[in-house]
Motif scaffolding. Structure first.
Motif, mmCIF file in Angstrom:
data_model
loop_
_atom_site.group_PDB
_atom_site.id
_atom_site.type_symbol
_atom_site.label_atom_id
_atom_site.label_comp_id
_atom_site.label_asym_id
_atom_site.label_seq_id
_atom_site.Cartn_x
_atom_site.Cartn_y
_atom_site.Cartn_z
ATOM 1 N N ALA A 41 0.714 -1.480 0.102
ATOM 2 C CA ALA A 41 -0.016 -0.075 -0.075
ATOM 3 C C ALA A 41 0.825 1.267 0.144
ATOM 4 C CB ALA A 41 -0.783 -0.036 1.236
ATOM 5 N N ALA A 42 1.880 1.354 0.697
ATOM 6 C CA ALA A 42 2.948 2.339 0.839
ATOM 7 C C ALA A 42 3.332 2.822 -0.393
ATOM 8 C CB ALA A 42 4.100 1.959 1.775
ATOM 9 N N LYS A 43 3.381 2.050 -1.508
ATOM 10 C CA LYS A 43 4.075 2.383 -2.762
ATOM 11 C C LYS A 43 2.927 3.278 -3.789
ATOM 12 C CE LYS A 43 6.214 -2.082 -3.184
ATOM 13 N NZ LYS A 43 6.495 -3.417 -4.136
ATOM 14 N N TYR A 44 1.717 3.435 -3.313
ATOM 15 C CA TYR A 44 0.692 4.056 -4.144
ATOM 16 C C TYR A 44 0.140 5.294 -3.160
ATOM 17 C CZ TYR A 44 1.436 -0.192 -6.698
ATOM 18 O OH TYR A 44 1.986 -1.261 -7.634
ATOM 19 N N PRO A 53 -7.535 -1.138 -9.774
ATOM 20 C CA PRO A 53 -6.152 -0.948 -9.535
ATOM 21 C C PRO A 53 -5.362 -2.088 -9.960
ATOM 22 C CG PRO A 53 -7.620 -1.243 -7.464
ATOM 23 C CD PRO A 53 -8.558 -1.311 -8.766
ATOM 24 N N GLU A 54 -4.988 -2.250 -11.190
ATOM 25 C CA GLU A 54 -4.457 -3.412 -11.699
ATOM 26 C C GLU A 54 -2.901 -3.450 -11.065
ATOM 27 O OE1 GLU A 54 -5.544 -5.763 -13.643
ATOM 28 O OE2 GLU A 54 -7.179 -4.996 -14.823
ATOM 29 N N GLU A 55 -2.352 -2.577 -10.925
ATOM 30 C CA GLU A 55 -0.925 -2.591 -10.253
ATOM 31 C C GLU A 55 -0.981 -3.301 -8.964
ATOM 32 O OE1 GLU A 55 -1.293 0.702 -13.524
ATOM 33 O OE2 GLU A 55 -2.326 0.225 -11.521
ATOM 34 N N VAL A 56 -1.827 -2.599 -8.078
ATOM 35 C CA VAL A 56 -2.085 -3.212 -6.763
ATOM 36 C C VAL A 56 -2.374 -4.667 -6.905
ATOM 37 C CG1 VAL A 56 -3.194 -2.998 -4.488
ATOM 38 C CG2 VAL A 56 -2.471 -0.540 -5.802
ATOM 39 N N TRP A 57 -3.685 -4.955 -7.543
ATOM 40 C CA TRP A 57 -3.807 -6.408 -7.682
ATOM 41 C C TRP A 57 -2.848 -7.243 -8.170
ATOM 42 C CZ3 TRP A 57 -7.368 -9.381 -5.747
ATOM 43 C CH2 TRP A 57 -7.561 -10.652 -6.272
ATOM 44 N N ALA A 58 -2.045 -6.657 -9.164
ATOM 45 C CA ALA A 58 -1.026 -7.691 -9.488
ATOM 46 C C ALA A 58 0.026 -8.014 -8.544
ATOM 47 C CB ALA A 58 -0.101 -7.016 -10.590
ATOM 48 N N GLU A 59 0.182 -6.686 -7.538
ATOM 49 C CA GLU A 59 1.140 -6.992 -6.402
ATOM 50 C C GLU A 59 0.799 -8.061 -5.356
ATOM 51 O OE1 GLU A 59 4.261 -4.537 -5.003
ATOM 52 O OE2 GLU A 59 3.444 -2.741 -6.035
ATOM 53 N N LEU A 60 -0.606 -8.061 -4.930
ATOM 54 C CA LEU A 60 -1.182 -8.735 -4.044
ATOM 55 C C LEU A 60 -1.062 -10.402 -4.636
ATOM 56 C CD1 LEU A 60 -4.305 -6.558 -3.106
ATOM 57 C CD2 LEU A 60 -2.510 -6.885 -1.793
ATOM 58 N N LEU A 92 -4.560 -2.810 3.728
ATOM 59 C CA LEU A 92 -4.680 -2.091 2.570
ATOM 60 C C LEU A 92 -5.576 -0.603 2.538
ATOM 61 C CD1 LEU A 92 -3.754 -2.208 -0.494
ATOM 62 C CD2 LEU A 92 -6.217 -3.520 -0.977
ATOM 63 N N ALA A 93 -6.670 -0.630 3.374
ATOM 64 C CA ALA A 93 -7.455 0.294 3.328
ATOM 65 C C ALA A 93 -6.797 1.478 3.936
ATOM 66 C CB ALA A 93 -8.675 0.235 3.818
ATOM 67 N N ALA A 94 -6.239 1.131 5.223
ATOM 68 C CA ALA A 94 -5.613 2.286 6.095
ATOM 69 C C ALA A 94 -4.308 2.642 5.471
ATOM 70 C CB ALA A 94 -5.260 1.486 7.507
ATOM 71 N N GLY A 95 -3.687 1.568 4.783
ATOM 72 C CA GLY A 95 -2.304 2.188 3.894
ATOM 73 C C GLY A 95 -2.565 3.172 2.758
ATOM 74 N N GLY A 96 -3.843 3.373 2.439
ATOM 75 C CA GLY A 96 -3.918 4.342 1.402
ATOM 76 C C GLY A 96 -5.171 4.154 0.557
ATOM 77 N N ALA A 97 -5.662 3.061 0.345
ATOM 78 C CA ALA A 97 -6.629 2.589 -0.676
ATOM 79 C C ALA A 97 -7.994 3.172 -0.199
ATOM 80 C CB ALA A 97 -6.474 1.200 -0.862
ATOM 81 N N GLY A 98 -8.161 3.159 1.000
ATOM 82 C CA GLY A 98 -9.423 3.643 1.738
ATOM 83 C C GLY A 98 -10.591 2.452 1.205
ATOM 84 N N GLY A 99 -11.697 3.358 0.769
ATOM 85 C CA GLY A 99 -12.838 2.411 0.293
ATOM 86 C C GLY A 99 -12.653 1.593 -0.920
ATOM 87 N N ALA A 100 -11.498 1.988 -1.732
ATOM 88 C CA ALA A 100 -11.259 1.121 -2.867
ATOM 89 C C ALA A 100 -11.002 -0.290 -2.581
ATOM 90 C CB ALA A 100 -10.223 1.700 -3.651
ATOM 91 N N ALA A 101 -10.330 -0.537 -1.225
ATOM 92 C CA ALA A 101 -9.545 -1.629 -0.900
ATOM 93 C C ALA A 101 -10.664 -2.806 -0.883
ATOM 94 C CB ALA A 101 -9.104 -1.553 0.482
ATOM 95 N N SER A 102 -11.966 -2.710 -0.466
ATOM 96 C CA SER A 102 -12.926 -3.634 -0.118
ATOM 97 C C SER A 102 -13.108 -4.618 -1.103
ATOM 98 C CB SER A 102 -14.075 -2.973 0.447
ATOM 99 O OG SER A 102 -14.065 -2.624 1.670
ATOM 100 N N PHE A 103 -13.244 -4.249 -2.530
ATOM 101 C CA PHE A 103 -13.558 -5.159 -3.417
ATOM 102 C C PHE A 103 -12.489 -5.893 -3.916
ATOM 103 C CE2 PHE A 103 -16.898 -1.838 -4.006
ATOM 104 C CZ PHE A 103 -17.907 -2.614 -3.977
ATOM 105 N N LEU A 104 -11.378 -5.404 -3.505
ATOM 106 C CA LEU A 104 -9.915 -6.325 -3.983
ATOM 107 C C LEU A 104 -9.932 -7.762 -3.210
ATOM 108 C CD1 LEU A 104 -8.803 -3.245 -4.790
ATOM 109 C CD2 LEU A 104 -6.889 -4.500 -5.108
ATOM 110 N N TYR A 105 -10.621 -7.522 -1.780
ATOM 111 C CA TYR A 105 -10.809 -8.800 -1.005
ATOM 112 C C TYR A 105 -11.871 -9.345 -1.151
ATOM 113 C CZ TYR A 105 -5.855 -8.700 0.447
ATOM 114 O OH TYR A 105 -4.337 -8.739 0.672
ATOM 115 N N LEU A 106 -13.016 -8.864 -1.391
ATOM 116 C CA LEU A 106 -14.164 -9.377 -1.380
ATOM 117 C C LEU A 106 -14.507 -10.365 -2.566
ATOM 118 C CD1 LEU A 106 -16.518 -6.513 -0.233
ATOM 119 C CD2 LEU A 106 -16.259 -8.895 0.846
ATOM 120 N N LEU A 107 -14.254 -9.760 -3.860
ATOM 121 C CA LEU A 107 -14.616 -10.501 -5.231
ATOM 122 C C LEU A 107 -14.115 -11.666 -5.202
ATOM 123 C CD1 LEU A 107 -14.563 -7.434 -7.610
ATOM 124 C CD2 LEU A 107 -16.630 -8.348 -6.131
ATOM 125 N N THR A 108 -13.063 -11.781 -5.318
ATOM 126 C CA THR A 108 -12.242 -13.188 -5.438
ATOM 127 C C THR A 108 -11.753 -13.678 -4.217
ATOM 128 O OG1 THR A 108 -11.614 -12.403 -7.732
ATOM 129 C CG2 THR A 108 -10.191 -14.299 -6.849
#
Length: 393
Positions: free
Chosen positions: A20-23, A38-45, A76-92
């Motif tokens: 998260a700190a990279k973005y 956020p393809e770049e973040v998803w790819a790193e995860l 991820l949310a606290a590190g900078g993504a905020g509300g955008a983080a949720s779907f990265l962990y919910l969907l898949t």
């Protein structure tokens, strides 16, 4: 009673925070403005295995649980993504990995989990319908047997991520509501091949223009005799309600974790501004009218975090966690919204400027009070199940 996180969760927090700190906020602003995943973040995860924490080791995952997923999302949310983080962990990670790991057959686990762990397969979830809303009992999307397959027809709404998904975890009626005894019978959870159905012309979707959370599209989904092999049923046919709740409770826990992380980020941004902004010669954060509301929200965040962790801990042990998941979601969503509202007030007129991320966070925070379940239904559940008051819905 031990309130220390296990080493596995602490390692997750450190690893995800490093990503998260990279973005910076400009990155998330661009993704939101461009309505871009956020393809770049998803790819790193994916590369670090941070998305497959709850997949068993024999299928390529980390063999951990919902607690670690919650900590990852919060971080991820606290590190900078905020509300955008949720779907990265919910969907898949949750709708796909967690659900198949818990309810899939051995064959389904071999087919889906290694592909999810490798970042080769993505999923989303479909239960909500235009005329059912939060009342799953009223869904009318139906699946009928046709030889060795099911044919699924109906309509779903607010289905996030279907445009990316390879498979849709879909809840359908296989026994009409009027014939189901008890009324929770007759639901079946199906793994629908999205790309195959789109190619066959039996599944289509249309994005819904929306106020926020624009890093993922939310869609109307139309199904017209979508063919689904019977071996892609999750759990038992007609007995899918237990599977459904085992999806909804983790969803609420993860929504709570996202709310906690988002609130932490918003408070951090608001406090930094309050320390620096000094129009009258003294930082505005020295004024109790500014400081006290932020401090109160910080206390709410800590309480919401404890309940989210407790609910995840219970779920990982196969214990009932419905009330805990609901309370975690309720308190975290309210803390996130209060944080966004007070940050807006702290920034004053500058909150209206898109040069700052407050406007985006304000938009994203508000919907958490309505999804994945409206706070009124959460309160009705608490009243009935914790206070033994008459059912009100």
């Amino acid at each position: 009673m031990d309130f220390d996180l296990p080493e596995s969760a602490l390692a997750v927090r450190e690893g995800v925070r490093a990503i998260a700190a990279k973005y910076d906020q400009a990155y998330w602003d661009r993704c939101d403005a461009d309505k871009r995943w956020p393809e770049e973040v998803w790819a790193e995860l994916v590369a670090g295995g941070w998305h497959s924490l709850a997949i068993p080791e024999e299928h390529g995952g980390a063999g951990q649980g919902l607690l670690e997923l919650a900590v990852a999302l919060e971080s991820l949310a606290a590190g900078g993504a905020g509300g955008a983080a949720s779907f990265l962990y919910l969907l898949t990670p949750a709708f796909g990995g967690l659900t198949v790991a818990r309810h899939g057959t051995d064959a389904q686990k071999r087919e889906f989990l290694p592909a999810i762990a490798a970042g080769e397969l993505e999923t989303c979830f479909a239960v909500t319908e235009p005329d059912a809303g939060s009342n799953a009992m009223n869904i009318t999307t139906h699946a009928r047997r046709d030889g060795g397959d099911y044919l699924v027809s109906g309509q779903k709404i607010w289905i996030s991520g279907v445009e990316r998904a390879d498979f849709l975890v879909l809840v359908a009626r296989t026994i009409p509501a009027a014939e189901a005894r008890p009324r929770t019978n007759g639901f079946t959870v199906l793994l629908v091949d999205v790309r195959e159905a789109v190619a066959a012309g039996t599944l289509s979707y249309r994005p819904i223009p929306k106020l926020g959370t624009n890093t993922v599209a939310s869609n109307m989904v139309f199904l017209d005799d979508v063919r689904v092999p019977a071996d892609r049923v999750l759990g038992e046919p007609d007995r899918g309600f237990a599977v459904l709740w085992d999806i909804l409770n983790p969803e609420r826990v993860l929504a709570a974790a996202g709310g906690v992380g988002s609130a932490e980020l918003i408070l951090e941004i608001a406090a930094a501004y309050a320390r620096e902004r000094a129009p009258f010669g003294t930082p505005i954060g020295a004024n109790q009218a500014v400081a006290f509301p932020l401090a109160k929200i910080k206390a709410q965040v800590e309480l919401a975090r404890l309940m989210a962790y407790k609910a995840a801990w219970l779920w990982d042990r196969g214990r009932p966690c419905g009330s805990e998941a609901n309370i975690a979601k309720l308190t975290a969503a309210d803390a996130g919204w209060q944080a966004a509202d007070r940050a807006f007030q702290t920034f004053g007129g500058m909150a209206y400027s898109l040069e700052y991320p407050i406007a985006r966070m304000f938009r994203d925070a508000r919907i958490a009070k309505n999804i994945p379940v409206a706070e009124e239904l959460v309160l009705a559940h608490i009243a009935q199940h914790e206070l033994n008051l008459p059912r009100s819905y």
